[in-house]
Design an enzyme around this catalytic site. Sequence first.
Site: not given
Length: 439
Positions: A239-240
């Site tokens: 997740i970024h």
Amino acid sequence: MNIKVMIVVGARPNFMKAAPLIRALRGYHNSVTRDPASASRTTVSAGIQVVLVHTGQHYDSVMSDSFFADLSLPAPDIHLAVGSGSHASQTAEIMTRFESALLREMPDVLVVVGDVNSTLACGLAAAKICSDVPGTRPIIAHVEAGLRSFDRSMPEEINRILTDHLSDLLFVSEDSGLRNLASEGIPAEKIHFVGNTMIDSLLASRDRARASRILDVLGLTRGGNGSVSPVAPYALLTIHRPANVDDRGSLLSILDGLDEVARECAVIFPAHPRTRNRVREFGLEDRFEWGSQGRDSNGWDRAGQRGLIRLIEPLGYLDFLRLMMEARLVVTDSGGIQEETTCLGVPCVTVRSNTERPVTVETGTNVLAGTSEEGIRNAIRRQLKSSSHHCLPEGWDGKAAIRIVDVLLRTCEDRRSIELRPVRQPPNPPLQTASPVAP
Ligand code: UD1
């Protein structure tokens, strides 16, 4: 005929898209000699010079250098070392530094890949460049053209649209790209459906990834007594995206949505530097078990019992590929990982409410979960139960780069034969006749 092709990379997802192209360009002369069918498609017979430019948008060894090693990429010929910054300052800095490199090198073709800030910045600089006399600029080619999320709050969507509209050759990886470009009025002769160079890299690297020791390093193999150790079930998380991690509430609701799966099995989370920083800033450290140290063979059980997500350093390409190949499930907000899991047949839950890669949902293994806790939990449950029936999208066959090189060379030949790559200037405004002067 000698052709100089400049290829730009800048950020992590660019490296696997560019590597097959560099290989295909370098190997082209040999393949023409070996493959008469290919030779008949083009009369190119002389050198292709490849100039690799790294903008330095990503610069950490884990975000950049390790990919050069894993993908056997040559060292960049030009490194612009721009580093991080706001969108405007990063884009402007890349443009300024790239313009000098472009004027010095004056390639025949500029290839930009994907949708990151480096893609747009370099395309835009090239679209306006003009070597003083006689006013030429490189042919601009965009690899991975036509993808649209229809969500203009994503910086990548802006980068995609603008890059497509200033490019001369648009290389499309899935059907939706053809439809999107047609509906935006881009002339059909610029558009080429070629398949997916990221999948070229994946297929070329699968065997080497199998040799990665990452499962042992993370304690995900149980010391079997045979030569093949059974792998414990685990989920892989990345997740970024700013929309998911820059707001504490959004990040928390994603983590809550993962609670259930984290109690059932290990969740391995190679975290992007941005995400790692936000976790610290938001005081969410205790939601994770930190570090990438080796652990005893049953360590994954204990982490699972505590429901903690295992946050580790970003991984290199081969280690990450190995982890994807064996994962029971991948949860992500990345674009490329939706494609890679589709190719590998691994169930994927995308923590977004849209995707610019609809083929991964229509024929692949991907589902869109949205970003709510409930949506994520339900999507994970569904995906864990599903027996995956998927098929490979057209052209995801490991040969996209070769198809691109064919088009590039044919285009160069045509344009060379009329001796120009003109900068299209608007016609001069009509001369104004002076108003008659009253006597
Ligand atoms: C960029 C791409 C995104 C892609 C992602 C993959 C754009 C607009 N976004 O996002 O599409 O999915 O790369 O990673 O181009 N940082 C480091 N070390 C690095 C690079 C970044 O610590 O080597 C940190 C810095 O704090 C930086 C932040 O990450 O400010 C964001 O980096 P940036 O390149 O601006 O965008 P990404 O979020 O990586």
